[in-house]
Design an enzyme around this catalytic site. Structure first.
Site, PDB file in Angstrom:
ATOM      1  CE  LYS A 172      -3.547   2.445   2.576  1.00 47.30           C
ATOM      2  NZ  LYS A 172      -4.473   2.408   3.703  1.00 47.30           N
ATOM      3  CE  LYS A 208      -5.984   1.880  -0.525  1.00 47.87           C
ATOM      4  NZ  LYS A 208      -6.400   1.975   0.836  1.00 47.87           N
TER       5      LYS A 208
HETATM    6  C1  PBG Z   1      -7.379   3.362   5.582  1.00 49.30           C
HETATM    7  C2  PBG Z   1      -7.619   3.273   4.135  1.00 49.30           C
HETATM    8  C3  PBG Z   1      -7.432   4.241   3.133  1.00 49.30           C
HETATM    9  C4  PBG Z   1      -7.907   3.686   1.955  1.00 49.30           C
HETATM   10  C5  PBG Z   1      -8.339   2.402   2.256  1.00 49.30           C
HETATM   11  N1  PBG Z   1      -8.123   2.155   3.589  1.00 49.30           N
HETATM   12  C6  PBG Z   1      -6.960   5.633   3.222  1.00 49.30           C
HETATM   13  C7  PBG Z   1      -5.569   5.944   3.539  1.00 49.30           C
HETATM   14  O1  PBG Z   1      -4.706   5.072   3.701  1.00 49.30           O
HETATM   15  O2  PBG Z   1      -5.332   7.132   3.685  1.00 49.30           O
HETATM   16  C8  PBG Z   1      -7.971   4.371   0.625  1.00 49.30           C
HETATM   17  C9  PBG Z   1      -9.055   3.910  -0.276  1.00 49.30           C
HETATM   18  C10 PBG Z   1      -9.352   4.792  -1.430  1.00 49.30           C
HETATM   19  O3  PBG Z   1      -8.702   5.827  -1.684  1.00 49.30           O
HETATM   20  O4  PBG Z   1     -10.295   4.460  -2.137  1.00 49.30           O
HETATM   21  N2  PBG Z   1      -6.068   3.346   5.992  1.00 49.30           N
END
Ligand code: PBG
Length: 327
Positions: free
Chosen positions: A196, A249
């Site tokens: 991520k 992601k």
């Molecule tokens: C929580 C989380 C996030 C997303 C999914 N889980 C936000 C982040 O890490 O700031 C992003 C999902 C999206 O942008 O659609 N940590």
């Protein structure tokens, strides 16, 4: 033998021939629809930067899940928006929290529909970070693990089929696995947000979930967008810790890593077509610059082609319809 003996266009000349030789076809049951469940919403609240996406009051969640099930989607992925936040994010493991109640309601009404939950603290902390802050203002890894595991267990107790930690702390998959196992949930799979990245593409989500950090950013725990080898390393560590499925992601700018992680592991892989990717397509389509339907089908199919078995997308409901009607 090359041209003129070989003519690649022969197999492109009719819809029937194209269908016969199409290598990648995305099915609705590989798509996952994210849902935002809000403790404060009394009606469906539109998310400005994500046209078509709403924050749902608890009472509307089952209807939305039923729509997803009716379209044949593979699963829904729940995010919670609490009424109150604190420094520890304690609302995240509240048995009466929005996610816990929503999971229970969906599983009661639609037992066949898979329910995944996002396991994180950022929507629940006053500072908006994905973990507990130490005295130096940095996110403390090991203290966070204990909370993250507690959240996962509370989701499993509520009936979640799959828990998906998105915090990017080191060791969270192992910590969650042991917490679930000792809590009697050794059959609950973990979908790890393994690679991520600290991404600008999460902007609209943070508006939707109210989870923008009040100070600093997430680069101390989410990955640097320049790092591909490290993404594979993260994935392999999650495999060692006991992850059942992995995730890359965002999706669109990381197709190489979907491919690389798929090759390096034997686990089912998800790609998360995130909020900013959705917002770009919706904005361009609204301006008349892009054909939304064709663009969405092309994007989601490309993620599957790159190696994603599962595609998480805010377009999931539309895509399920469009993919089934495709010629
Ligand atoms: C929580 C989380 C996030 C997303 C999914 N889980 C936000 C982040 O890490 O700031 C992003 C999902 C999206 O942008 O659609 N940590």
């Amino acid at each position: 033998m090359a041209f003129p003996t070989t003519r690649m266009r022969r197999l492109r000349s009719t819809p029937a021939l194209r269908g016969l030789v199409r290598e990648t076809e995305l099915r609705a049951d590989r798509l996952v629809l994210p849902l935002f469940v809000s403790e404060t919403a009394t009606t469906r609240e539109p998310v400005e930067a994500m046209p078509g996406v709403e924050r749902l009051p608890l009472g509307d969640v089952v209807a939305e899940a039923r729509a997803a099930a009716g379209l044949g989607l593979g699963a829904v992925l729940l995010f919670g928006i609490p009424a109150e936040k604190d420094a520890e994010g304690s609302g995240a493991w509240d048995e009466q929290g929005a996610v816990q109640l929503a999971v229970a309601a969906i599983k009661r009404e639609l037992p066949q529909l898979l329910v995944m939950t996002d396991v994180c603290l950022c929507e629940y902390t006053t500072h908006g970070h994905c973990g507990i802050l130490g005295e130096d203002g940095r996110v403390e890894n090991d203290a966070t693990l204990e909370r993250i595991s507690r959240i996962a267990l509370s989701h499993a107790r509520a009936g979640a089929d799959i828990v998906a930690p998105s915090d990017m702390m080191d060791g969270r998959v192992g910590a969650i696995r042991s917490e679930l196992d000792s809590g009697g949930f050794d059959q609950t799979p973990i979908l790890a947000y393994s690679a991520k990245f600290a991404s600008a593409f999460y902007g609209p989500f943070r508006e939707a979930a109210g989870s923008t950090p009040s100070a600093g950013d997430r680069r101390g725990y989410q990955m640097d967008p320049g790092n591909g080898r490290e993404a594979v390393r993260e994935a392999l560590l999650d495999v060692e810790e006991g992850a059942d499925m992995l995730m890359v992601k965002p999706a669109l700018a990381y197709g190489d890593l979907i491919h690389a992680v798929k090759r390096a592991t034997r686990l089912p892989l998800a790609a998360y077509n995130v909020s900013g990717e959705y917002a770009m397509v919706k904005a361009a389509a609204a301006a008349g610059y892009l054909d939304e339907r064709a663009t969405v089908c092309e994007i989601l199919t490309s993620l599957h082609r790159a190696g994603a078995d599962i595609v998480i997308s805010y377009h999931a409901k539309d895509a399920a319809r469009w993919l089934s009607e495709r010629s």
